[in-house]
Enzyme design. Structure first.
Site, short mmCIF file in Angstrom:
data_model
loop_
_atom_site.label_atom_id
_atom_site.label_comp_id
_atom_site.label_asym_id
_atom_site.label_seq_id
_atom_site.Cartn_x
_atom_site.Cartn_y
_atom_site.Cartn_z
N ARG A 61 -1.03 1.27 14.07
CA ARG A 61 -2.06 1.27 15.11
C ARG A 61 -1.99 2.56 15.90
NH1 ARG A 61 -5.16 -2.59 16.77
NH2 ARG A 61 -5.07 -1.91 18.94
N HIS A 67 7.01 8.78 9.53
CA HIS A 67 5.74 9.09 8.86
C HIS A 67 6.04 9.60 7.45
CE1 HIS A 67 1.51 10.09 8.58
NE2 HIS A 67 1.86 11.25 8.05
N GLU A 118 13.05 7.84 3.66
CA GLU A 118 12.79 7.24 4.98
C GLU A 118 13.96 6.34 5.39
OE1 GLU A 118 8.92 5.44 5.62
OE2 GLU A 118 8.02 6.69 4.08
C1 GAR Z 1 6.28 3.69 5.65
O1 GAR Z 1 6.09 4.50 4.52
C2 GAR Z 1 6.03 4.49 6.92
O2 GAR Z 1 6.43 5.83 6.83
C3 GAR Z 1 4.53 4.37 7.05
O3 GAR Z 1 4.26 3.05 6.71
C4 GAR Z 1 5.22 2.61 5.74
C5 GAR Z 1 5.77 1.30 6.20
O4 GAR Z 1 6.60 0.76 5.22
N1 GAR Z 1 4.08 4.71 8.38
C6 GAR Z 1 2.98 5.41 8.63
O5 GAR Z 1 2.22 5.78 7.77
C7 GAR Z 1 2.74 5.71 10.11
N2 GAR Z 1 1.83 6.79 10.26
P1 GAR Z 1 7.59 -0.43 5.56
O6 GAR Z 1 6.77 -1.51 6.28
O7 GAR Z 1 8.08 -0.90 4.22
O8 GAR Z 1 8.68 0.11 6.44
#
Ligand code: GAR
Length: 218
Positions: free
Chosen positions: A93, A111, A176
């Site tokens: 969000r 990110h 990540e």
């Molecule tokens: C992750 O890749 C995170 O970097 C991205 O959403 C995914 C969540 O994965 N976030 C964004 O794009 C924010 N701009 P997860 O729910 O398995 O942690």
């Protein structure tokens, strides 16, 4: 009381949340997760929180008339847990400036790209479409601008000719899970802070990319 621990915000699968839970359970992260909050009732990460005995709260954005009212309710909910750090772990969000101001300097986001490249969505597709040879993930302090704010740490990988958006997503996600717990523990140990729109690590101003891991190695 001094603020303690974290509140983690999610919207989806919660694999980053799981990496944080694992970090707390192994002792690599020294303070607990006080609560997990999801804006989506069907976020799989909620079950990960419950399994770990962490309060899991749904604050459904569709029940609110506008962003300002949702963000006010979200801020009020977070304050109830009085966390030292607010962690955006796939919280999909856009946050209002008023909300960010309440947690600025103690809210971090992950990110799936090397910011400032590929802000927004579909980062892996865009990296491949643009012929990027390097890609990766960034943890950064959250400021009012989307996917902006001083970088804390980046991990990079080389994009190969056989990579697809799916293989890149998998490879980047593994990075990540490595860098998010590191950045969180740095913050909880007061090793990093945000000052003058830059990240300081142990008193030293990091360059714009933040601390850097190449293929998972410093
Ligand atoms: C992750 O890749 C995170 O970097 C991205 O959403 C995914 C969540 O994965 N976030 C964004 O794009 C924010 N701009 P997860 O729910 O398995 O942690």
């Amino acid at each position: 009381m001094t603020p303690q621990g974290m509140v983690v915000l999610i919207s989806g699968g919660g694999t980053n949340l799981q990496a944080i839970i694992d970090g707390v359970e192994s002792g690599a992260i020294s303070q607990p997760i006080a609560a997990v909050i999801s804006n989506k009732a069907d976020a799989k990460g909620l079950a990960r929180a419950s399994r770990a005995g962490i309060p899991a709260v749904i604050l459904d954005h569709t029940a609110f008339g506008d962003r300002a009212h949702y963000d006010a309710a979200l801020a009020e909910l977070i304050h109830r847990f009085d966390p030292k750090l607010v962690v955006l772990a796939g919280f999909m969000r856009i946050l209002s400036a008023d909300f960010v101001a309440q947690f600025e300097g103690r809210m971090i986001n992950i990110h799936p790209a090397l910011l400032p490249e590929f802000k927004g969505l579909h980062t892996h597709e865009r990296a491949i479409a643009e012929g990027a040879t390097r890609h990766g993930a960034t943890v950064h302090f959250v400021t009012a601008a989307l996917d902006d704010g001083p970088n804390i740490i980046q991990a990079t990988l080389s994009v190969t000719s056989s990579d697809t958006p799916d293989t890149l997503a998998t490879r980047v996600l593994a990075l990540e899970h490595q860098i998010f717990p590191m950045a969180i523990e740095w913050f909880l140990q007061n090793n990093i802070c945000m000052k003058d729109n830059r990240c300081y690590l142990n008193g030293l101003c990091l360059d714009a990319n933040g601390y850097h891991l190449e293929n998972g190695t410093p």
